[in-house]
Design an enzyme around this catalytic site. Structure first.
Site, short mmCIF file in Angstrom:
data_model
loop_
_atom_site.label_atom_id
_atom_site.label_comp_id
_atom_site.label_asym_id
_atom_site.label_seq_id
_atom_site.Cartn_x
_atom_site.Cartn_y
_atom_site.Cartn_z
N HIS A 114 -9.76 -4.53 10.83
CA HIS A 114 -10.42 -4.32 9.53
C HIS A 114 -11.68 -3.47 9.63
O HIS A 114 -12.49 -3.47 8.72
CB HIS A 114 -10.80 -5.68 8.92
CG HIS A 114 -9.66 -6.38 8.27
ND1 HIS A 114 -8.46 -6.61 8.89
CD2 HIS A 114 -9.53 -6.92 7.03
CE1 HIS A 114 -7.65 -7.27 8.08
NE2 HIS A 114 -8.28 -7.47 6.94
N GLU B 18 0.81 -1.22 0.00
CA GLU B 18 0.00 0.00 0.00
C GLU B 18 0.85 1.26 0.00
O GLU B 18 0.55 2.21 -0.73
CB GLU B 18 -0.96 0.02 1.20
CG GLU B 18 -2.19 -0.88 1.06
CD GLU B 18 -1.94 -2.31 1.51
OE1 GLU B 18 -0.82 -2.62 1.96
OE2 GLU B 18 -2.89 -3.13 1.42
#
Lengths: 325, 327
Positions: free
Chosen positions: B129, B60
């Site tokens: 998450h 990322e």
């Protein structure tokens, strides 16, 4: 567009002298408290940027870390604009909003000046991505220090560059110390260049005190990249005479070590080569040096009398206006 | 108008902007060959090819930074985070590089980049998450942030984000991807400006200020409140930054009572900022203290019953509304 072969070596020596005199003057002005924040000097490493710039075209992309004054100067940013930036003035190359670690020059393809170690390496890959996306034959030169190679962003960026076969030269300016931590204490490698092998990127070691070696090696790599885009890695072995920043007395290394490198000074070396070959007289050298000193002194005067960005412009540089139609 | 899903709306927005502007490309994990982890990019690889729809490794920081670099020279990257919880790995690129560049370069380099992907708690994904990242990013000047709650807003805001000359975060919501709503036909250009809230339901007794996943909750709750003769006005912020103060103040001036229902946590959450601005600017309009309904201030538990207890829900919202209405 100036081709590589045409770049005059005396001109590049002048650049190296300009960088050195600029940094010496910056040091003095920092001590006089005219310059704030952090200030990292490039003295000793001049042949790296000069050699690399001599090997590329003016429209190739250049991006570096926070020891960036030299890269901006090498990319044709005036000493006035650089010194004014250090003084925090509006005439500075980043309007006094960036400071020592954030020099930019869009027109001359100098993409910063980045102060988070390793964080600009993905940006460099993005510049190279854009080159390939547009089908251009430019090359990106991405400079960073030996400290950057242990940062995650560096690894991610190298992998992406190799995966996408992007036109980029990763230039590790190995000056042996990440701030005060030696490469030996920071890096689990016999030599830094071995990092590249892990990403299937060709790597080379270059003597960073030798302008001609830097130029010729990078020119060769750039030539190969222009034919068929790919990443390459060079570990350029160099040395900074000063501490990591102005506040660092560099007590983690010996005087003998420093003296050893000073004897191998990159400016002295290129000067000697040119003199031996009859391309430069002592008078000419003195003239060049005098000019560099005068240019830098003038830049201090320019910076001193330049205005600061008016307070009512504080909010003008947070968001760009408009949208692409 | 026709009814499509939120997912389809985003897909249309991407396709239209890719079609319109050759500088636009989509990059992220699984966006190409897999057709998107949540199928938002379904069919785009086939239509636009691998030059413009680009799969990345799980890096990322690397690909977010690549996007910022490409934007420096005028490309308009759309960077997909599989979820904004993963954007935390790229936090330095999103917060340090993208929004600071324009300032640090003295206005030489604006960064026309869009970061998009699902954000906020979904269902039993646990603490790592389930992040609602909007308050983290809203604290960074230079970023713009929008939080579409309907298919129409999703399409219109994403298209605007791609064209904006600044870094824009389009915070989508996993739980909304399959939701449906009316959207203009594809041949009609749909652009919704950033920084413009929308009154999703008119009311007169209380203003419920909401965004993203809480819009649906607020609308459903308003219907229940109606049965008890409480008329709730639902103000969907749509953009967190810039924040549409006028729409908020107008509603407060109308109802004089406010509940903010947000998907993030209470401490320094979006509602705290909205609350501050209301009391500072239209204090005299208030007939009761402002209340906030948010997540509880704990890392998200996996256990379903506990997760429900952490999240805003209709009971909590009704209780807050009744309290501000002294009902």
């Amino acid at each position: 567009m100036q081709s590589v072969e045409q770049r005059d070596e005396v001109e590049m020596l002048s650049l190296m002298l300009l960088i050195r005199r600029f940094e010496e003057r910056a040091s003095q002005q920092y001590q006089a408290q005219k310059i704030g924040g952090f200030c990292h000097l490039y003295i000793g490493q001049e042949a790296v940027v000069a050699g690399a710039i001599a090997a590329v075209r003016d429209d190739d992309y250049v991006i570096t870390a926070y020891r960036d004054h030299a890269h901006a100067l090498a990319r044709g940013t005036s000493a006035d604009a650089c010194m004014a930036e250090l003084f925090g003035k509006e005439a500075g190359c980043s309007r006094g909003l960036g400071g020592s670690m954030h020099f930019f020059n869009r027109q001359n393809h100098m993409y910063g000046g980045h102060a988070i170690v390793g964080a600009h390496v993905p940006l460099a890959v993005g510049l190279a991505f854009a080159i390939k996306y547009r089908g251009e034959d430019r090359v990106t030169l991405c400079f960073f220090g030996d400290g950057a190679i242990n940062q995650g962003s560096f690894h991610e960026a190298l992998n992406l560059a190799a995966l996408f076969k992007l036109p980029i030269v990763f230039i590790c300016e190995n000056n042996l110390f990440a701030m005060g931590t030696s490469v030996k204490r920071s890096t689990s490698l016999k030599q830094i260049v071995d990092r590249a092998e892990g990403y299937d990127i060709p790597g080379e070691i270059v003597d960073g005190m030798n302008f001609r070696e830097v130029r010729d090696k990078i020119a060769e790599i750039v030539h190969s990249i222009r034919k068929e885009p790919h990443p390459a890695f060079v570990e350029i072995r160099t040395y900074r005479y000063r501490g990591h920043s102005m506040s660092d007395p560099a007590s983690y290394r010996t005087k003998q070590e420093l003296e050893k490198y000073r004897l191998d000074d990159p400016i002295t070396r290129l000067r000697a080569q040119l003199t031996r070959e009859g391309k430069l007289t002592n008078e000419q050298f003195d003239q060049i040096d005098k000019h560099a000193k005068e240019t830098v002194l003038a830049s201090v005067k320019f910076a001193e009398k330049s205005p600061e960005l008016p307070l009512d412009k504080l909010y003008d540089y947070t968001y760009a206006n408009g949208a692409k139609p | 108008m026709r009814e499509i899903t939120y997912r389809q709306a985003l897909n249309e927005a991407l396709a239209e902007e890719l079609e319109r502007d050759p500088d636009v490309f989509l990059m992220g994990e699984e966006v190409a060959e897999y057709n998107g982890a949540y199928k938002v990019s379904q069919g785009l690889l086939e239509r636009f090819g691998p030059r413009r729809i680009i799969d990345t490794p799980i890096s990322e920081n690397g690909f977010a930074g690549l996007g910022v670099g490409a934007a420096m020279v005028g490309l308009r990257p759309i960077i997909e985070f599989m979820t904004f919880s993963f954007s935390l790995v790229a936090f330095d690129q999103v917060v340090n590089n993208a929004p600071n560049m324009f300032t640090m370069s003295g206005g030489q380099f604006n960064i026309p980049i869009t970061f998009r992907g699902p954000n906020g708690p979904a269902h039993q994904l646990g603490a790592t998450h389930s992040h609602a990242t909007e308050p983290l990013y809203a604290n960074s000047p230079g970023l713009k942030i929008c939080t579409p709650a309907t298919p129409r807003d999703a399409k219109g805001l994403l298209k605007t984000a791609v064209r904006d000359n600044n870094p824009v975060l389009v915070l989508e919501a996993e739980l909304l991807y399959s939701s449906k709503g009316m959207v203009e036909p594809p041949d009609e250009e749909l652009l919704i400006p950033l920084g413009r809230a929308e009154v999703k339901r008119e009311g007169s007794d209380v203003s419920i200020i909401c965004y993203a996943q809480t819009v649906r909750l607020a609308l459903a709750t308003a219907a229940k409140l109606e049965e008890e003769d409480i008329s709730a006005e639902i103000v969907d912020l749509r953009s967190i930054k810039p924040l549409d103060e006028k729409a908020i103040f107008d509603s407060v001036a109308k109802t004089h009572r406010v509940v903010i229902v947000e998907q993030d946590r209470p401490f320094c959450g979006v509602g705290a900022e909205v609350c501050y601005r209301i009391q500072k600017n239209v204090f005299d309009e208030l007939d009761a203290p402002i209340l906030r309904v948010s997540q509880e201030d704990v890392p998200m538990p996996y256990n379903e019953r506990l997760e429900k207890a952490v999240l805003p829900n209709a009971d909590k919202l009704i209780a807050a509304v009744k309290k501000v209405c002294y009902a």
